[in-house]
Design an enzyme around this catalytic site. Sequence first.
Site, PDB file in Angstrom:
ATOM      1  N   LYS A 133       0.947  -1.214   0.143  1.00 14.79           N
ATOM      2  CA  LYS A 133      -0.113  -0.157   0.112  1.00 14.79           C
ATOM      3  C   LYS A 133       0.884   1.404  -0.012  1.00 14.79           C
ATOM      4  CE  LYS A 133      -3.876  -2.401   2.297  1.00 14.79           C
ATOM      5  NZ  LYS A 133      -4.691  -2.335   3.374  1.00 14.79           N
ATOM      6  N   TYR A 166     -12.195  -1.860  -3.804  1.00 12.75           N
ATOM      7  CA  TYR A 166     -12.678  -2.329  -2.408  1.00 12.75           C
ATOM      8  C   TYR A 166     -14.324  -2.032  -2.288  1.00 12.75           C
ATOM      9  CZ  TYR A 166      -8.356  -2.297   0.324  1.00 12.75           C
ATOM     10  OH  TYR A 166      -6.996  -2.673   0.402  1.00 12.75           O
ATOM     11  N   ASN A 192      -2.101  -0.133   7.064  1.00 14.84           N
ATOM     12  CA  ASN A 192      -1.281  -1.387   7.325  1.00 14.84           C
ATOM     13  C   ASN A 192      -0.394  -2.241   6.417  1.00 14.84           C
ATOM     14  OD1 ASN A 192      -3.324  -2.283   5.769  1.00 14.84           O
ATOM     15  ND2 ASN A 192      -4.447  -3.515   7.235  1.00 14.84           N
ATOM     16  N   HIS A 246      -2.045  -5.657   1.661  1.00 16.36           N
ATOM     17  CA  HIS A 246      -3.510  -6.341   1.416  1.00 16.36           C
ATOM     18  C   HIS A 246      -2.869  -7.653   0.788  1.00 16.36           C
ATOM     19  CE1 HIS A 246      -7.547  -6.962   0.052  1.00 16.36           C
ATOM     20  NE2 HIS A 246      -6.886  -7.378  -0.886  1.00 16.36           N
ATOM     21  N   GLU A 266      -9.756 -10.042  -7.451  1.00 21.54           N
ATOM     22  CA  GLU A 266      -8.644  -8.994  -7.010  1.00 21.54           C
ATOM     23  C   GLU A 266      -7.476  -8.929  -8.202  1.00 21.54           C
ATOM     24  OE1 GLU A 266      -7.549  -9.352  -3.417  1.00 21.54           O
ATOM     25  OE2 GLU A 266      -9.578  -8.555  -2.439  1.00 21.54           O
TER      26      GLU A 266
HETATM   27  P1  CMP Z   1      -7.229  -4.634   3.832  1.00 24.17           P
HETATM   28  O1  CMP Z   1      -6.753  -6.000   4.267  1.00 24.17           O
HETATM   29  O2  CMP Z   1      -6.549  -4.002   2.484  1.00 24.17           O
HETATM   30  O3  CMP Z   1      -8.893  -4.650   3.751  1.00 24.17           O
HETATM   31  C1  CMP Z   1      -9.760  -3.697   3.840  1.00 24.17           C
HETATM   32  C2  CMP Z   1      -8.955  -2.270   4.532  1.00 24.17           C
HETATM   33  O4  CMP Z   1      -9.502  -1.572   5.144  1.00 24.17           O
HETATM   34  C3  CMP Z   1      -7.894  -2.776   5.526  1.00 24.17           C
HETATM   35  O5  CMP Z   1      -7.008  -3.622   5.122  1.00 24.17           O
HETATM   36  C4  CMP Z   1      -7.503  -1.612   6.155  1.00 24.17           C
HETATM   37  O6  CMP Z   1      -6.494  -1.011   5.427  1.00 24.17           O
HETATM   38  C5  CMP Z   1      -8.846  -0.693   6.056  1.00 24.17           C
HETATM   39  N1  CMP Z   1      -9.266  -0.509   7.402  1.00 24.17           N
HETATM   40  C6  CMP Z   1      -9.661   0.776   8.075  1.00 24.17           C
HETATM   41  N2  CMP Z   1     -10.204   0.417   9.153  1.00 24.17           N
HETATM   42  C7  CMP Z   1     -10.799  -0.754   9.308  1.00 24.17           C
HETATM   43  C8  CMP Z   1     -11.482  -1.446  10.070  1.00 24.17           C
HETATM   44  N3  CMP Z   1     -11.944  -0.824  11.324  1.00 24.17           N
HETATM   45  N4  CMP Z   1     -11.484  -2.908  10.112  1.00 24.17           N
HETATM   46  C9  CMP Z   1     -10.915  -3.432   9.110  1.00 24.17           C
HETATM   47  N5  CMP Z   1     -10.291  -2.868   7.973  1.00 24.17           N
HETATM   48  C10 CMP Z   1     -10.301  -1.538   8.213  1.00 24.17           C
END
Ligand code: CMP
Length: 138
Positions: A9, A49, A112, A115, A126
């Site tokens: 990311k 998303y 984070n 993904h 995806e």
């Molecule tokens: P990802 O695995 O890319 O899937 C959805 C993304 O939403 C997640 O990682 C985070 O980057 C983002 N996100 C932000 N807030 C939340 C939350 N409360 N719970 C889950 N995903 C979140």
Amino acid sequence: MEKTLSIIKPDGVKKNVIGEVIKRFEANDIKIAAMKMVHLTRTQAEGFYAVHKERPFFKSLTEFMSSGPIVVMVLKGNDVIAKNRKLMGATNFKEAEEGTIRKDFATDIEKNVVHGSDAPETAAFEIGYFFNSFEITG
Ligand code: CMP
């Protein structure tokens, strides 16, 4: 041989951990079948998303995901969907196990670093979102 989509990311690219993330894949016998760097538009991030469109974090997430370049990869290997998720660690870095990518580099539940697809059906969607069949080797 299973395939999954991995994204480094915008925060991971900014922190200069592209090599570190790829090193962990390679050290765990995961092969890279396709890879490129792209900068998503807001609309493209929303499309990727779309499954989260009703979530309260959707606006912020799609803004973040279109804020800078990302690295997208198709990973392949035995059980690679689960293997990649184990290497990434929990979505919330505070809950991630020691030694996982998110534990080591994430700063925020949203920012984070990586993904990874969570199931074969989402992996198919995806991968197809970013790559055509000619771009995926093996
Ligand atoms: P990802 O695995 O890319 O899937 C959805 C993304 O939403 C997640 O990682 C985070 O980057 C983002 N996100 C932000 N807030 C939340 C939350 N409360 N719970 C889950 N995903 C979140």
